[in-house]
Write an enzyme that holds these catalytic residues in place. Structure first.
Site, PDB file in Angstrom:
ATOM      1  N   LYS A  13      36.042  27.629  43.310  1.00 54.54           N
ATOM      2  CA  LYS A  13      36.056  29.206  44.322  1.00 54.54           C
ATOM      3  C   LYS A  13      35.098  29.167  45.379  1.00 54.54           C
ATOM      4  O   LYS A  13      35.031  28.037  45.743  1.00 54.54           O
ATOM      5  CB  LYS A  13      35.403  30.534  42.863  1.00 54.54           C
ATOM      6  CG  LYS A  13      36.653  29.906  41.626  1.00 54.54           C
ATOM      7  CD  LYS A  13      36.601  31.648  41.089  1.00 54.54           C
ATOM      8  CE  LYS A  13      37.321  31.390  39.897  1.00 54.54           C
ATOM      9  NZ  LYS A  13      37.500  31.695  39.016  1.00 54.54           N
ATOM     10  N   SER A 211      37.191  32.112  31.227  1.00 55.22           N
ATOM     11  CA  SER A 211      36.480  32.157  30.566  1.00 55.22           C
ATOM     12  C   SER A 211      36.177  30.862  29.156  1.00 55.22           C
ATOM     13  O   SER A 211      36.150  30.909  28.784  1.00 55.22           O
ATOM     14  CB  SER A 211      35.981  33.444  29.947  1.00 55.22           C
ATOM     15  OG  SER A 211      36.188  34.701  30.616  1.00 55.22           O
TER      16      SER A 211
HETATM   17  P1  PGA Z   1      36.294  31.441  35.200  1.00 55.86           P
HETATM   18  O1  PGA Z   1      38.078  30.935  36.518  1.00 55.86           O
HETATM   19  O2  PGA Z   1      36.680  30.274  34.081  1.00 55.86           O
HETATM   20  O3  PGA Z   1      34.920  31.410  35.285  1.00 55.86           O
HETATM   21  O4  PGA Z   1      36.892  32.788  34.265  1.00 55.86           O
HETATM   22  C1  PGA Z   1      38.907  30.767  34.977  1.00 55.86           C
HETATM   23  C2  PGA Z   1      39.684  30.459  36.809  1.00 55.86           C
HETATM   24  O5  PGA Z   1      40.023  31.620  37.721  1.00 55.86           O
HETATM   25  O6  PGA Z   1      40.508  29.454  37.180  1.00 55.86           O
END
Ligand code: PGA
Length: 248
Positions: A13, A211
């Protein structure tokens, strides 16, 4: 066709900087062997995709982009074309992540991006998933099949396509879908893929995302029709991401 390897994908991200991203990628590259039956890909922010690609060159780790624009070039301020991603060393594009959809990307626009990625010689990892409101209204199956149909509209071959099922309510919230929920939705997606693409629909990996952590990865990866995981937060440190890569 040999089965595609289980795919451990890390979506960074809008996190890390060039030095910390290169450091993380280098640690991953040093610890993942090409003999492993699992594939690892990281999706760094666009400004240092090339630096990360250089850091993992020759290793078993590959690099992808978090998004692309469907046009080849032109007046699209702030966007990145598929050719630019390929030129920087990327081999795959994440299409339709829920955070892009929340910023206004339509189902049809996700399809344009997936087609552009394929046309540019890259793979597409297409994200689909329902909101909490959709789930509570019993619309999960309808939403994920509608999103998949739009994203794969006009695509004849799924050789370079994989999907990621990411329930929006499980992303970055610490709330993971239960193995039963994952099994149920992945079965819906698999049935849709078979209907649309015949036997080739069985080759498509359906990753789970939302998550995923070292503590729950083995359990999620063991669920039927789960071909890998797409990891956000826990992909930002080499210890956690390598533990997920090893989890079985
Ligand atoms: P997260 O994000 O593992 O932090 O929940 C997953 C994603 O958005 O691909």
């Amino acid at each position: 066709m040999t089965a595609r390897p289980t795919w451990i994908a890390g979506n960074w991200k809008m996190n890390l900087l060039r030095a910390s991203g290169v450091e993380l990628a280098t640690a991953l590259a040093q610890n993942v062997s090409s003999d492993d039956d699992r594939e690892m890909t990281v999706f760094p922010p666009a400004p240092f995709l090339a630096h990360v690609a250089d850091a993992v060159a020759g290793s078993a780790v590959s690099v992808g982009a978090q998004a692309c624009h469907p046009a080849a070039s032109g007046a699209h301020t702030g966007e990145t074309s598929v050719a630019m991603i390929a030129d920087a060393g990327g081999t795959v594009v994440l299409c339709g992540h829920s955070e892009r959809r929340a910023a206004g990307l339509s189902d049809e626009a996700v399809g344009e991006r997936a087609r552009a990625a394929l046309a540019g010689g890259l793979r597409a990892l297409v994200c689909i998933g329902e909101t909490l409101e959709d789930r509570e209204a019993g619309r999960t199956a309808e939403v994920v099949t509608r999103q998949a149909a739009a994203a794969l509209d006009g695509i004849d071959s799924v050789d370079e396509i994989d999907l990621a099922y990411e329930p929006v309510w499980a992303i970055g919230t610490g709330r993971t879908a239960t193995p039963d929920m994952v099994a149920e939705t992945h079965a819906v997606i698999r049935a849709w893929l078979r209907e649309r693409f015949g036997a080739a629909g069985d080759d498509v990996r359906i990753l789970y995302g939302g998550s995923v952590k070292p503590a729950n990865a083995a359990e999620l990866l063991a669920v039927e029709n789960v071909g890998g995981v797409l990891v956000g937060g826990a992909s930002l440190t080499s210890d956690a991401f390598l533990a997920i890569h090893r989890a079985r």
